[in-house]
Design a protein around this motif. Structure first.
Motif, PDB file in Angstrom:
ATOM      1  N   VAL A 104      46.599 -46.834 -69.498  1.00  0.00           N
ATOM      2  CA  VAL A 104      47.444 -47.291 -70.619  1.00  0.00           C
ATOM      3  C   VAL A 104      48.048 -45.927 -71.327  1.00  0.00           C
ATOM      4  O   VAL A 104      47.094 -45.274 -71.872  1.00  0.00           O
ATOM      5  CB  VAL A 104      46.712 -48.220 -71.679  1.00  0.00           C
ATOM      6  N   ILE A 105      49.075 -45.690 -71.500  1.00  0.00           N
ATOM      7  CA  ILE A 105      49.699 -44.682 -72.170  1.00  0.00           C
ATOM      8  C   ILE A 105      50.219 -45.087 -73.587  1.00  0.00           C
ATOM      9  O   ILE A 105      50.992 -46.037 -73.665  1.00  0.00           O
ATOM     10  CB  ILE A 105      50.842 -43.804 -71.574  1.00  0.00           C
ATOM     11  N   TYR A 106      49.699 -44.757 -74.782  1.00  0.00           N
ATOM     12  CA  TYR A 106      50.025 -45.200 -75.987  1.00  0.00           C
ATOM     13  C   TYR A 106      50.181 -44.020 -77.118  1.00  0.00           C
ATOM     14  O   TYR A 106      49.852 -42.896 -76.610  1.00  0.00           O
ATOM     15  CB  TYR A 106      49.098 -46.256 -76.485  1.00  0.00           C
ATOM     16  N   SER A 107      50.115 -44.356 -78.426  1.00  0.00           N
ATOM     17  CA  SER A 107      50.351 -43.303 -79.494  1.00  0.00           C
ATOM     18  C   SER A 107      49.082 -42.969 -80.260  1.00  0.00           C
ATOM     19  O   SER A 107      49.201 -42.009 -80.753  1.00  0.00           O
ATOM     20  CB  SER A 107      51.414 -43.933 -80.322  1.00  0.00           C
ATOM     21  N   GLY A 108      48.170 -43.621 -79.873  1.00  0.00           N
ATOM     22  CA  GLY A 108      46.862 -43.306 -80.588  1.00  0.00           C
ATOM     23  C   GLY A 108      45.982 -42.126 -79.718  1.00  0.00           C
ATOM     24  O   GLY A 108      46.460 -41.539 -78.749  1.00  0.00           O
ATOM     25  N   ASP A 109      45.213 -41.799 -80.409  1.00  0.00           N
ATOM     26  CA  ASP A 109      44.177 -40.649 -80.261  1.00  0.00           C
ATOM     27  C   ASP A 109      42.859 -40.971 -79.289  1.00  0.00           C
ATOM     28  O   ASP A 109      42.346 -40.164 -78.831  1.00  0.00           O
ATOM     29  CB  ASP A 109      43.931 -39.770 -81.165  1.00  0.00           C
ATOM     30  N   LEU A 110      42.546 -42.209 -79.599  1.00  0.00           N
ATOM     31  CA  LEU A 110      41.143 -42.622 -79.122  1.00  0.00           C
ATOM     32  C   LEU A 110      41.471 -42.865 -77.544  1.00  0.00           C
ATOM     33  O   LEU A 110      42.759 -43.108 -77.002  1.00  0.00           O
ATOM     34  CB  LEU A 110      40.787 -43.808 -79.304  1.00  0.00           C
ATOM     35  N   THR A 111      40.401 -42.576 -76.533  1.00  0.00           N
ATOM     36  CA  THR A 111      40.515 -42.716 -75.217  1.00  0.00           C
ATOM     37  C   THR A 111      39.501 -43.537 -74.502  1.00  0.00           C
ATOM     38  O   THR A 111      38.724 -42.915 -73.861  1.00  0.00           O
ATOM     39  CB  THR A 111      40.582 -41.108 -74.487  1.00  0.00           C
ATOM     40  N   PRO A 112      39.608 -44.735 -75.151  1.00  0.00           N
ATOM     41  CA  PRO A 112      38.632 -45.761 -74.481  1.00  0.00           C
ATOM     42  C   PRO A 112      38.864 -45.992 -72.857  1.00  0.00           C
ATOM     43  O   PRO A 112      40.012 -45.634 -72.397  1.00  0.00           O
ATOM     44  CB  PRO A 112      38.650 -47.047 -75.235  1.00  0.00           C
ATOM     45  N   GLU A 113      37.872 -46.759 -72.287  1.00  0.00           N
ATOM     46  CA  GLU A 113      37.979 -46.974 -70.923  1.00  0.00           C
ATOM     47  C   GLU A 113      37.534 -48.434 -70.747  1.00  0.00           C
ATOM     48  O   GLU A 113      36.407 -48.721 -71.066  1.00  0.00           O
ATOM     49  CB  GLU A 113      37.388 -46.201 -70.120  1.00  0.00           C
ATOM     50  N   ILE A 114      38.466 -49.578 -70.267  1.00  0.00           N
ATOM     51  CA  ILE A 114      38.219 -50.855 -70.287  1.00  0.00           C
ATOM     52  C   ILE A 114      38.159 -50.987 -68.698  1.00  0.00           C
ATOM     53  O   ILE A 114      39.153 -51.246 -68.135  1.00  0.00           O
ATOM     54  CB  ILE A 114      39.164 -51.578 -71.061  1.00  0.00           C
TER      55      ILE A 114
END
Length: 386
Positions: free
Chosen positions: A360-370
């Motif tokens: 998922v490419i988005y504008s946030g800085d967090l890099t979770p993994e689901i």
């Protein structure tokens, strides 16, 4: 000069072929790159009227005067030179003799394929990538990137984005392309290009465009082809296999320069970007273009697609990696991650074992993994294609 990632491929091809051809949009940095890499080559701009006339009047004499190693800029202005260059490189197969640049695919591509097949390496240079800008010390915010765009001149001069795209549109879209297309109704053509900006990231619908512009679908098709050939737009094909569902087979539309699309929409400041109803399409345009730049700068074929079926299952971007592995990518403009963003990607994994976990490419800085699906900031788009 901002260092271009494609430089490595350019140097490599110049050691393998007697001719290297650099294509891409006008003002994307082709000339600057060629002159920076090949400092000892003579430079000849075929935009220069006198030089162009001399080349047309006496191609053999012209090439004797400007013999290799030489850079011929905008070679599509005198495609007649290519058959003579073919004769020269067939006699003298030294690598890197001729560096050619061109910004119009039909005029250049047809001549190159006829005269220089097997004799030239070909690269396509798009405007600057976020990766290149970051390496050069530029760290803009999302809406600044979307408003300003990626034309090199914006980063080595003090020109304002609004002025650059106004002049770019007037010079290369209205003037050059109108002459090429023999467009008699300027208003209809301007309306058409602005309508395209409002449909970035959407399926191409010739009938709808025809109705909105007031010209035939055949004319719309012709206009699209020439805009694509001049690197103003590009089309993203749909990945199609018999997955047991009815897949959409249309193409999606994007601008090679996201900043031009924003200007065409009337966006006059970074503050307007996020408030614009077409923000999602503009953000998707930027991410898809970043993916395309990564592939082209590495000297690879794009191998980029999207997927959509009649029941709403889709992936905004699909990268076909080695061994037919498919990497699906969901694109979201927001800065807050949400596990629901993974919904389509999880369904795709059930659809076929070819689909990997995806991103998922988005504008946030967090890099979770689901469940194996990684979230990445848009500035790291290139990492999804490795």
């Amino acid at each position: 000069m901002i260092r271009r990632k494609i430089e490595k491929q350019l140097r490599l091809l110049a050691k393998m072929y007697p001719v290297v051809t650099i294509t891409g949009p006008r003002q994307s940095g082709k000339t600057t790159l060629a002159q920076a890499v090949f400092k000892k080559h003579k430079y000849v701009s075929l935009e220069n009227f006198d030089l162009r006339e001399a080349a047309l009047a006496d191609p053999k004499g012209f090439l004797r005067e400007f013999h290799g190693p030489v850079i011929f800029d905008e070679i599509q202005r005198v495609p007649e030179l290519l058959s003579y260059i073919q004769t020269i490189v067939d006699e003298n197969k030294s690598a890197g003799q001729y560096i050619l640049t061109g910004s119009h695919q039909p005029l250049l591509g047809q001549s190159v394929s006829q005269s220089l097949a097997g004799r030239t390496g070909i690269l396509r240079l798009l405007p600057l990538s976020i990766e290149e800008l970051t390496s050069a010390g530029y760290n803009l915010e999302r809406d600044q990137y979307l408003y300003q765009g990626f034309m090199p001149r914006l980063y080595d001069t003090e020109i304002d984005a609004k002025n650059l795209y106004r002049d770019y549109f007037a010079t290369y879209v209205e003037k050059d392309l109108r002459l090429l297309l023999n467009v008699k109704d300027l208003h209809s053509f301007e309306t058409f290009v602005k309508l395209l900006a409002g449909r970035v990231g959407q399926l191409i619908n010739l009938a709808s465009l025809s109705s909105d512009v007031g010209v035939s679908a055949q004319t719309i098709s012709q206009w699209l082809s020439v805009l694509e050939a001049s690197f103003i737009i590009f089309r993203l094909p749909c990945y199609y296999e018999n997955f047991g569902k009815r897949m959409v087979k249309s193409q999606k539309l994007y601008f090679s320069e996201p900043g031009l699309a924003a200007w065409l929409l009337g966006i006059s400041s970074p503050e307007q970007v996020a408030r614009d109803p077409l923000f999602g399409g503009l953000f998707e345009n930027m991410v898809v273009t970043e993916a395309l730049k990564q592939r082209l700068n590495s000297g690879e074929m794009p191998e980029l697609y999207f997927l959509r079926d009649s029941q709403g299952l889709e992936a905004d971007l699909i990268f076909r990696a080695s061994h037919d592995r498919l990497v699906p990518i969901e694109i979201k403009g927001g800065s807050t991650w949400n596990k629901d963003f993974c919904k389509n990607l999880l369904k795709l994994r059930k659809l076929s074992p070819k689909f990997g976990n995806g991103y998922v490419i988005y504008s946030g800085d967090l890099t979770p993994e689901i469940d194996g699906i990684k979230f990445l900031n848009y500035k790291d788009t290139a990492k999804t294609l490795i």
